[in-house]
Design a protein around this motif. Structure first.
Motif, PDB file in Angstrom:
ATOM      1  N   VAL A  81      42.277  39.615  39.179  1.00 22.33           N
ATOM      2  CA  VAL A  81      43.436  38.718  39.291  1.00 22.33           C
ATOM      3  C   VAL A  81      44.725  39.534  39.324  1.00 22.33           C
ATOM      4  CG1 VAL A  81      44.744  36.913  38.113  1.00 22.33           C
ATOM      5  CG2 VAL A  81      42.255  36.768  38.219  1.00 22.33           C
ATOM      6  N   LYS A  82      44.818  40.556  38.467  1.00 19.05           N
ATOM      7  CA  LYS A  82      45.992  41.424  38.484  1.00 19.05           C
ATOM      8  C   LYS A  82      46.108  42.163  39.817  1.00 19.05           C
ATOM      9  CE  LYS A  82      45.913  42.316  33.490  1.00 19.05           C
ATOM     10  NZ  LYS A  82      45.739  43.359  32.450  1.00 19.05           N
ATOM     11  N   LEU A  83      44.966  42.543  40.377  1.00 17.13           N
ATOM     12  CA  LEU A  83      44.978  43.237  41.663  1.00 17.13           C
ATOM     13  C   LEU A  83      45.502  42.332  42.771  1.00 17.13           C
ATOM     14  CD1 LEU A  83      44.230  45.852  43.138  1.00 17.13           C
ATOM     15  CD2 LEU A  83      41.942  44.901  43.498  1.00 17.13           C
ATOM     16  N   MET A  84      45.086  41.065  42.753  1.00 17.92           N
ATOM     17  CA  MET A  84      45.590  40.108  43.737  1.00 17.92           C
ATOM     18  C   MET A  84      47.084  39.886  43.555  1.00 17.92           C
ATOM     19  SD  MET A  84      42.490  37.305  43.675  1.00 17.92           S
ATOM     20  CE  MET A  84      43.409  36.192  44.738  1.00 17.92           C
ATOM     21  N   ASP A  85      47.553  39.829  42.300  1.00 13.64           N
ATOM     22  CA  ASP A  85      48.977  39.654  42.031  1.00 13.64           C
ATOM     23  C   ASP A  85      49.775  40.840  42.562  1.00 13.64           C
ATOM     24  OD1 ASP A  85      51.277  38.359  40.475  1.00 13.64           O
ATOM     25  OD2 ASP A  85      51.185  40.325  39.528  1.00 13.64           O
TER      26      ASP A  85
END
Length: 207
Positions: free
Chosen positions: A178-182
């Protein structure tokens, strides 16, 4: 209305005025966001790759790392000419930071990245204050998670303790993704700003 015989050329910097024009400054802010999110994605990828590492160079499980970002000031901005960070961009000194700038460096040792102390950033500051963000963003450092990690019962594992439990890094791959997508979305947003500013400059040259 009298005309002054000597006038300041419009394209030359006025004494006491900032050299970077507003349009180029916008590109610099966007470029700083691109650089910061790039390093953030690299750290997230490193966390995911080491999610199951139970023994590092120090004999302890891998510790999750987070990139700490802060608003750049006139003294720490990488893309503001005249600042120490900007001058270092053209330096021949070796650096392990993004775009070769010490502003993005992480202290390293023979065994790998060294945890650093990151101060708590104040929320104070106006548009023209030290935390106003008018000079973009910079990486303040990379902090290591101080948690103990999760215990998994694996009696046959080489790193299992006397009770048969293995200490794994405190990394949730779902949260990391999720952090990577953000980070990817913010990277794309900054790239869009940079592209738009470049298009406006090109259109201004055609006027």
């Amino acid at each position: 209305m009298p005309i002054k015989p000597i006038r300041q050329p419009a394209l030359l910097p006025v004494p006491g005025q900032q050299v970077v024009r507003p349009m180029f400054k916008s590109m610099g802010i966007a470029a700083s966001g691109i650089a910061a999110q790039r390093q953030r994605m690299e750290v997230i990828a490193q966390n995911i790759a080491n999610a199951d590492v139970t023994r590092g160079p120090d004999g302890q499980p891998y510790r999750r790392r987070d990139v700490v970002l802060e608003a750049a000031t006139s003294q720490t901005a990488v893309y503001n000419p005249g600042t120490p960070a900007a001058q270092a961009m053209g330096s021949s000194v070796a650096s392990n930071g993004v775009f070769g700038s010490p502003a993005f460096d992480v202290p390293v040792t023979a065994d790998g990245p060294k945890p650093i102390e990151v101060p708590v950033l104040s929320a104070a500051g106006g548009v023209n204050g030290p935390l106003g963000g008018e000079y973009g963003v910079r990486v303040a450092g990379i902090a290591e998670d101080q948690g103990q990690g999760r215990l998994v019962y694996e009696p046959g594992h080489p790193d299992a303790n006397e009770a048969g439990y293995v200490r794994y890094p405190d990394i949730d791959t779902t949260q990391e993704l999720v952090k990577l997508m953000d980070a990817k979305r913010i990277y794309e947003a900054n790239a869009a700003v940079f592209s738009t500013a470049k298009s406006m400059l090109r259109a201004a040259l055609d006027i």
